[in-house]
Motif scaffolding. Structure first.
Motif, PDB file in Angstrom:
ATOM      1  N   CYS B  13       8.319  -3.339   5.314  1.00 52.73           N
ATOM      2  CA  CYS B  13       7.331  -2.379   5.811  1.00 52.73           C
ATOM      3  C   CYS B  13       6.325  -2.051   4.723  1.00 52.73           C
ATOM      4  CB  CYS B  13       7.999  -1.081   6.246  1.00 52.73           C
ATOM      5  SG  CYS B  13       9.435  -1.387   7.265  1.00 52.73           S
ATOM      6  N   ILE B  14       6.850  -1.847   3.530  1.00 52.93           N
ATOM      7  CA  ILE B  14       5.983  -1.500   2.413  1.00 52.93           C
ATOM      8  C   ILE B  14       5.048  -2.662   2.089  1.00 52.93           C
ATOM      9  CG2 ILE B  14       5.972  -0.855  -0.023  1.00 52.93           C
ATOM     10  CD1 ILE B  14       8.883   0.225   0.596  1.00 52.93           C
ATOM     11  N   GLY B  55       2.922  -7.655  -2.298  1.00 57.48           N
ATOM     12  CA  GLY B  55       1.485  -7.895  -2.419  1.00 57.48           C
ATOM     13  C   GLY B  55       1.058  -8.176  -3.842  1.00 57.48           C
ATOM     14  N   LEU B  56       2.019  -8.611  -4.634  1.00 51.98           N
ATOM     15  CA  LEU B  56       1.707  -8.848  -6.040  1.00 51.98           C
ATOM     16  C   LEU B  56       1.598 -10.339  -6.302  1.00 51.98           C
ATOM     17  CD1 LEU B  56       4.305  -6.365  -7.583  1.00 51.98           C
ATOM     18  CD2 LEU B  56       1.939  -5.884  -6.913  1.00 51.98           C
ATOM     19  N   ASP B  57       0.607 -10.710  -7.087  1.00 55.04           N
ATOM     20  CA  ASP B  57       0.443 -12.111  -7.478  1.00 55.04           C
ATOM     21  C   ASP B  57       0.840 -12.209  -8.941  1.00 55.04           C
ATOM     22  OD1 ASP B  57      -0.295 -14.687  -7.991  1.00 55.04           O
ATOM     23  OD2 ASP B  57      -2.461 -14.273  -7.998  1.00 55.04           O
ATOM     24  N   VAL B  58       2.131 -12.483  -9.167  1.00 55.17           N
ATOM     25  CA  VAL B  58       2.683 -12.403 -10.518  1.00 55.17           C
ATOM     26  C   VAL B  58       2.871 -13.801 -11.086  1.00 55.17           C
ATOM     27  CG1 VAL B  58       4.689 -11.677 -11.880  1.00 55.17           C
ATOM     28  CG2 VAL B  58       3.822 -10.220 -10.038  1.00 55.17           C
ATOM     29  N   SER B  59       2.560 -13.974 -12.384  1.00 56.28           N
ATOM     30  CA  SER B  59       2.948 -15.191 -13.091  1.00 56.28           C
ATOM     31  C   SER B  59       3.738 -14.780 -14.333  1.00 56.28           C
ATOM     32  CB  SER B  59       1.714 -16.033 -13.459  1.00 56.28           C
ATOM     33  OG  SER B  59       0.854 -15.255 -14.273  1.00 56.28           O
ATOM     34  N   CYS B 231       2.466  -0.586 -10.176  1.00 59.12           N
ATOM     35  CA  CYS B 231       3.586  -0.613 -11.130  1.00 59.12           C
ATOM     36  C   CYS B 231       4.915  -0.353 -10.417  1.00 59.12           C
ATOM     37  CB  CYS B 231       3.372   0.448 -12.224  1.00 59.12           C
ATOM     38  SG  CYS B 231       2.062  -0.013 -13.355  1.00 59.12           S
ATOM     39  N   ARG B 232       4.874   0.623  -9.513  1.00 58.55           N
ATOM     40  CA  ARG B 232       6.117   0.928  -8.784  1.00 58.55           C
ATOM     41  C   ARG B 232       6.561  -0.274  -7.961  1.00 58.55           C
ATOM     42  NH1 ARG B 232       5.498   7.179  -7.092  1.00 58.55           N
ATOM     43  NH2 ARG B 232       7.301   6.709  -5.793  1.00 58.55           N
ATOM     44  N   ALA B 233       5.575  -0.901  -7.307  1.00 53.47           N
ATOM     45  CA  ALA B 233       5.912  -2.080  -6.496  1.00 53.47           C
ATOM     46  C   ALA B 233       6.476  -3.189  -7.374  1.00 53.47           C
ATOM     47  CB  ALA B 233       4.659  -2.578  -5.768  1.00 53.47           C
ATOM     48  N   PHE B 234       5.898  -3.336  -8.571  1.00 51.51           N
ATOM     49  CA  PHE B 234       6.352  -4.371  -9.489  1.00 51.51           C
ATOM     50  C   PHE B 234       7.819  -4.131  -9.887  1.00 51.51           C
ATOM     51  CE2 PHE B 234       7.040  -6.184 -13.667  1.00 51.51           C
ATOM     52  CZ  PHE B 234       6.625  -7.485 -13.470  1.00 51.51           C
ATOM     53  N   VAL B 235       8.111  -2.899 -10.211  1.00 53.31           N
ATOM     54  CA  VAL B 235       9.489  -2.571 -10.616  1.00 53.31           C
ATOM     55  C   VAL B 235      10.458  -2.792  -9.449  1.00 53.31           C
ATOM     56  CG1 VAL B 235      11.023  -0.686 -11.292  1.00 53.31           C
ATOM     57  CG2 VAL B 235       8.812  -0.986 -12.432  1.00 53.31           C
ATOM     58  N   ARG B 236      10.040  -2.344  -8.265  1.00 55.01           N
ATOM     59  CA  ARG B 236      10.895  -2.532  -7.074  1.00 55.01           C
ATOM     60  C   ARG B 236      11.235  -4.005  -6.885  1.00 55.01           C
ATOM     61  NH1 ARG B 236       7.706   1.354  -4.382  1.00 55.01           N
ATOM     62  NH2 ARG B 236       6.392  -0.291  -3.490  1.00 55.01           N
ATOM     63  N   ALA B 237      10.173  -4.814  -6.934  1.00 56.79           N
ATOM     64  CA  ALA B 237      10.379  -6.252  -6.695  1.00 56.79           C
ATOM     65  C   ALA B 237      11.262  -6.858  -7.786  1.00 56.79           C
ATOM     66  CB  ALA B 237       9.033  -6.973  -6.642  1.00 56.79           C
ATOM     67  N   THR B 238      11.044  -6.405  -9.022  1.00 56.89           N
ATOM     68  CA  THR B 238      11.835  -6.948 -10.132  1.00 56.89           C
ATOM     69  C   THR B 238      13.325  -6.614  -9.955  1.00 56.89           C
ATOM     70  OG1 THR B 238       9.960  -6.677 -11.591  1.00 56.89           O
ATOM     71  CG2 THR B 238      12.114  -6.975 -12.620  1.00 56.89           C
ATOM     72  N   LEU B 239      13.590  -5.338  -9.670  1.00 59.26           N
ATOM     73  CA  LEU B 239      14.995  -4.938  -9.518  1.00 59.26           C
ATOM     74  C   LEU B 239      15.643  -5.663  -8.340  1.00 59.26           C
ATOM     75  CD1 LEU B 239      14.846  -1.128 -10.354  1.00 59.26           C
ATOM     76  CD2 LEU B 239      15.334  -3.076 -11.838  1.00 59.26           C
ATOM     77  N   ARG B 240      14.831  -5.917  -7.315  1.00 59.29           N
ATOM     78  CA  ARG B 240      15.336  -6.686  -6.174  1.00 59.29           C
ATOM     79  C   ARG B 240      15.682  -8.107  -6.625  1.00 59.29           C
ATOM     80  NH1 ARG B 240      11.781  -7.826  -1.060  1.00 59.29           N
ATOM     81  NH2 ARG B 240      13.404  -8.894   0.141  1.00 59.29           N
ATOM     82  N   GLY B 241      14.850  -8.625  -7.486  1.00 58.24           N
ATOM     83  CA  GLY B 241      15.137  -9.966  -8.038  1.00 58.24           C
ATOM     84  C   GLY B 241      16.464  -9.983  -8.765  1.00 58.24           C
TER      85      GLY B 241
END
Lengths: 788, 335
Positions: B13-14, B55-59, B231-241
């Motif tokens: 959803c997010i 929605g992050l385009d991370v490398s 930043c919050r989204a980045f951390v969320r995605a990382t912890l999910r990883g």
């Protein structure tokens, strides 16, 4: 059902194949073991020498590296005035040692006059070039510099993979010490490991054999799997092969052994179930690296396996051929046996025409076939003979059976024969011998007072005898019924039988008529054994009066009647010679004496008991010895016909007497006398009437028949009264005539057939209470009694 | 587990919301060492598309001896970096505008490994840290040296410290009697190179009070201020990883090995497997009161700070509130 396991063919085949197979297996196994040992031994030597050669070559290469580095070190110690000198030195050395990849000199800061930090010589597409790097700290963190400076000694740095050159290399580092002992620089000499890898790869190890080189720390320097090199260690591979958290112990143990500095060989199995490999290993002395050659046992033994497979194929083909040969021989041996077995089987079912195998050779089977054929012929003729004999025997047997049937069917067999006659006890038996003897007995009541008994024995045996017996018995009976006279009957029967007697068979016979009232037996004997009379007290006597000849023996014989008086309760026993001539095994006869003795011992026995006892005695005497003649007996005993004693007139003078002439006219006198005297003696009128009628009847009978002459004869009549009994006695001198012996007239028969006098006598018997006849002094004396 | 499930349910959803905003801005995450399982969670967040879902385009930029991750971020070479807490504190104290937005590794993996019998002749058996006094011990330089200094000081040991670089070759050659190791890395490397457990004595630093949290995610104060949601989204995605790495270890190892192979690093899968297992134990709290997944609380921070102040060259440390901004991790925790 044909069972392969029981077939001779298969047993033979299995035996031959089994034997050959065992030999083949033994040869294969033993040769395999021997060859295997040989191969392994060869491989060990080969593996050992291969490893040793590889290690020596590696060591030689490394040795050159060491000497090159050392010479540079010596030069540096002596002093290299300029960087150019150093470059020249390195380039020269590189050209001399083509296997060396690069040489460097790193000076410790402040210990030389050079400005640059590191001077290197290296190869660039085969050309030796030199390079001078500016002074920096970066090389100090590299092992080639770091290790020798800290350890203060020459050191082989762990091999590494150079990404820029794409090659793995190993570096030898030498710390160069100044005069005061401080380290003034480090000389390194780099050796490309490509050459070593290629050398190891080129070893001839067969398809599955591998050669590896691991560093002292267990890192793979050379491995057929290139990805292992410089990345995997023997321990990491053990981890990969083992379970989670549990490295493969066998590999670790092997690795530690390899890296311990020893040379040797291990039979390695990854797990106990795996196929083993031979691992030969040896340490490179300079570096502590371990070089190993691994050859799977399967590869070592592959040629052996191929040879074994070939051997097995050859062996199996041989076995197949052998099987064919064995089967051929076995079949050729057993085919005639099989046919013989078939013929024997058909023989068992009665087929004598089953074909027999041809006799080809005069071997065991040929002889067996001939014997079988002979046996079959003999069997055949024997069976034919047997069939004939059996048929004859069967015929005889059936004749015998017929004879038995005739014999037994013709004599009366129902006992007691006269169940309503309590006074008459009669029993007879006929036990036919195996060969029918032709005995007969017969009896019948002619009327209620007269019993006809007969016994006979036909000469000869078998059917003719039984037939004659049947004829004789029937003739006798029918004749006696007609004439009521044994002698006459016998005479007539004899005439009949002897008239046309071509077979010259005859019958001994005894027949008699027993007056049941008087006990008088009138009989005639045609050559038969004398009957036996047994009294109640056990006395015995034989009726040994001279008998006539046997019936049928000669014609025109006149038989004589004979009389005998049987006392009340006396028993008459008729028998045939089957009884008295019964033999035991010793040839002893039973004999008349013994029979008489047995009978005398049982005077009170009834007829059946007596006969059974005698039969028992005969059987006991014979004791199983088969008798050739029938055993026939007839016993009769009359008990009631003389319940009243023959009346004896009182000894006193008669109360009244009259004498009459043998004239019919005297009848009136008789009547007058009787009525007058009856009144005097006080006899009731109706009794006088009955007496009158009976006397009239008897008187007329005497007058009519008693006298054959025409003379005048006196007939005295006396009369007594005793209480209420009237006794009258009449005497005459006429021919003997026993009214008691006369049969009761057939009252149903037509009048003209009735015999003369019969009715009168019957009348007297019915009206009088007692009628007694006796003959004394040639006189007939009739006594009549009447009660009132 | 419940946490990861709920996260997986809510995140889509997010991500829809985030994706609507605009064309995603490229983001760079720089590691502080070569590719290895130590960074598996970041790889999985990228490879499994968790960053993309936010929605992050991370490398991901590799680290290594030539890379200083905090400096890279501070100089604009990347938006996020992975760094040791002790390193980040030091950098911030030295003036770099670093802020911590997540604390991934909450347990200290620093160790000292000593030869149990260092002397060939003498029968000394090393069993206590103070027995290392006077003996040569290699330890890492710079920021990695701090924990060891603290360890030796607190245990009263005074060894001769020799700089330790990328290899343990000096220890392996018995040039020194002990060396510095990470439990998830060098310790296992030793075992993979023929060292047997019974021949060494291991001193885990956390057992001696030196319990410094390790890897965290850092960015600059400015970037956080301008892009808080990102930043919050980045951390969320990382912890999910990281949660994914925990749940699918073989797949995660495949991702790790792919990067290792591409970089031609001299390591192997069993080693990466060991590293992944050990690092996951340092990330996910064994008990609820051990620590909070992804987060550093003030008490932990202040304890780490005290160690650094006492044993390091730092005169002061940044205040917790201005340096550790972990609302994102709090998000994760609250869910």
């Amino acid at each position: 059902m044909w069972n392969p396991a029981k077939s001779l063919v298969w047993r033979l085949a299995i035996l031959i194949l089994g034997g050959a197979g065992l030999v083949l297996a033994a040869v294969l196994v033993s040769s395999t073991i021997a060859q295997q040992r040989q191969l392994v031994k060869q491989q060990q030597q080969q593996g050992d020498s291969l490893t040793l050669a590889a290690v020596n070559r590696i060591d030689a290469l490394l040795g050159r590296v060491v000497s090159t580095a050392n010479s540079v070190s010596v030069c540096m110690k002596k002093g290299l005035p300029t960087a150019q000198d150093a470059e020249k030195l390195l380039a020269d050395l590189m050209r001399k040692s083509p296997e060396i990849n690069g040489i460097s000199i790193a000076a410790v800061h402040g210990t030389t006059d050079w400005a640059p930090g590191v001077i290197s010589a290296y190869r660039d597409n085969g050309t030796v070039r030199t390079r001078v790097a500016p002074r920096s700290q970066s090389h100090q963190i590299e092992d080639w510099y770091y290790l020798p400076t800290h350890l203060g000694r020459n050191v082989w740095v762990e091999p590494y993979f150079d990404h820029t050159s794409g090659r793995s290399s190993v570096t030898y580092s030498v710390p160069v010490k100044g005069a005061d002992g401080t380290i003034i620089g480090v000389v390194t000499c780099e050796l490309s490991l490509e050459g070593i890898r290629e050398m190891l790869d080129s070893l001839d190890l067969g398809e599955a054999g591998i050669a590896t080189l691991v560093s002292a720390q267990g890192v793979y320097i050379s491995h057929p799997i290139r990805a292992f090199e410089m990345r995997e260690t023997v321990y990491s591979v053990a981890e990969s092969m083992g379970d989670v958290g549990k490295p493969l112990e066998s590999l670790i143990a092997l690795s530690r052994k390899m890296l311990s500095g020893e040379a040797g060989m291990s039979l390695y199995r990854r797990s106990p179930k795996d196929t083993p490999s031979y691992v030969y290993y040896r340490t490179v002395p300079a570096t502590g690296w371990a070089c190993s050659v691994t050859i799977p046992e399967q590869q070592i033994l592959a040629p052996l396996r191929r040879q074994n497979t070939l051997n097995l194929l050859i062996g199996l083909s041989g076995m197949v051929l052998l099987l064919g040969a064995a089967l051929a021989v076995a079949f050729s041996l057993t085919r005639p046996l099989h046919e013989l077995a078939g013929a024997a089987g058909r023989l068992a079912t009665g087929d004598f025409d089953a074909p027999l195998p041809k006799v080809r050779h005069n071997d065991e089977i040929g002889r067996l076939t001939s014997s079988f054929a002979r046996m079959r012929e003999e069997l055949h003729s024997y069976i034919e003979e047997l069939t004939t004999t059996t048929a004859a025997k069967e015929k005889i047997a059936s004749e015998l059976a017929i004879a038995h049937q005739i014999q037994l069917g013709i004599v009366p067999k129902l006992f007691p024969p006269f169940p309503e006659r309590g006074d008459l006890d009669l029993f007879a038996t006929l036990e036919p011998a195996r060969e029918v003897g032709g005995d007969l007995y017969d009896f019948t009541l002619l009327d209620e007072d007269h019993l006809y008994v007969a016994i006979g024995d036909v000469s000869g045996k078998g059917v003719p005898a039984s037939l004659l017996m049947a004829v004789g018995k029937t003739l006798l009976k029918s004749t006696i019924q007609a004439v009521r006279d044994p002698a006459r009957a016998m005479t007539m029967v004899n005439d009949e039988l002897s008239a046309d007697n071509e077979s010259c068979m005859f019958i001994t016979a005894f027949c008699g008529i027993l007056n049941l009232r008087t006990g008088q037996l009138t009989f005639a004997n045609a050559g038969h054994n004398p009957p036996l009379i047994i009294s109640q007290s056990g006395d015995t006597r034989f009726l040994t009066r001279r008998p006539g000849p046997a019936l049928g023996a000669m014609c025109s014989v006149r038989y004589q009647n004979m009389d005998v008086e049987l006392e009340n309760g006396e028993l008459l026993l008729l028998y045939t010679d089957g009884v008295t001539e019964a033999m035991n095994a010793k040839g002893e006869l039973f004999a008349e004496d013994r029979m008489a003795a047995v009978a005398a011992a049982n005077p009170k026995a009834n007829t059946q008991q007596l006969i059974r006892t005698i039969v028992g005695a005969v059987t006991a005497h014979a004791d199983g010895f088969e008798q050739s003649d029938d055993i026939t007996m007839l016993a009769v005993r009359s008990t009631t016909c003389r319940a009243i004693e023959a009346p004896q007139p009182p000894s006193r003078q008669a109360d009244s007497t009259i004498e009459l002439n043998n004239k019919r006219e005297e009848l009136n006198n008789l009547v007058e006398w009787l009525e007058g005297e009856g009144e005097k003696l006080g006899i009731p009128a109706h009794t006088v009437m009955a007496l009158n009628l009976a006397l009239e009847e008897w008187f007329i009978n005497i007058v009519s028949y008693a006298f054959v002459d025409h003379n005048l004869h006196r007939i005295p009549i006396r009369m007594w009264r005793d209480d209420n009994t009237i006794l009258i006695q009449i005497e005459d001198e006429g021919q003997p005539f026993d009214p008691c012996a006369q049969l009761a007239p057939d009252t149903d028969a037509p009048l003209e057939h009735r015999r003369i006098g019969g009715l009168g006598i019957h009348f007297i018997r019915k009206t009088m209470d007692l009628m007694h006849y006796r003959r004394e002094r040639n006189r007939n004396i009739l006594t009549l009694a009447k009660k009132f | 587990m419940l946490l990861s499930v709920t996260t997986a349910l809510i995140l889509p959803c997010i991500s829809v919301k985030a994706a609507d905003t605009a064309t995603p801005r490229p983001l760079r995450l720089v590691m502080h060492w070569d590719h290895q399982s130590q960074f598996a969670g970041y790889y999985m967040a990228l490879d499994k598309g968790f960053y993309a879902e936010e929605g992050l385009d991370v490398s991901i930029i590799r680290g290594g001896p030539d890379v200083r991750s905090c400096e890279t971020v501070a100089e604009g070479g990347a938006e996020f970096c992975v760094s040791m807490l002790s390193t980040a504190i030091e950098k911030r104290a030295l003036g770099l505008p670093m802020v911590g937005i997540a604390q991934v590794v909450n347990r200290c993996n620093f160790q000292v490994v000593a030869w149990k019998k260092p002397d060939a002749v003498k029968g000394v058996v090393i069993q206590r840290p103070d027995q290392l006094s006077g003996r040569k011990v290699t330890v890492w330089e710079e920021d990695f040296r701090l924990p060891y200094e603290a360890f030796f000081e607190s245990t009263g040991a005074s060894p001769k410290l020799v700089p330790q670089y990328y290899t343990l070759s000096l220890f392996m050659n018995r040039g020194v009697d002990a060396c510095a190791t990470m439990h998830y890395n060098e310790y296992h490397w030793l075992l993979q190179h023929g060292v047997q457990e019974e021949d060494i004595t291991v001193f885990p630093l956390w057992q001696y009070g030196v319990d410094l949290p390790e890897d965290g995610i850092y960015t600059t104060e400015e970037f956080l201020r301008e892009n808080p949601a990102l930043c919050r989204a980045f951390v969320r995605a990382t912890l999910r990883g990281w949660e994914y790495a925990r749940d699918y270890r073989e797949e995660t190892l495949d991702s790790v090995m792919q990067r290792v192979n591409e970089a031609k690093l001299p390591t192997n899968r069993p080693h990466m497997s060991w590293m992944l297992n050990v690092i996951l134990e340092s990330i996910f709290p064994p008990t609820e009161d051990s620590w909070t997944f992804g987060k550093l609380n003030k008490r932990q921070y202040e304890r780490a700070s005290r160690i650094l102040l006492r044993h390091g060259s730092l005169k002061s440390v940044p205040a917790y509130d201005s340096f550790i901004i972990m609302e994102e991790a709090a998000d994760v925790e609250s869910r």
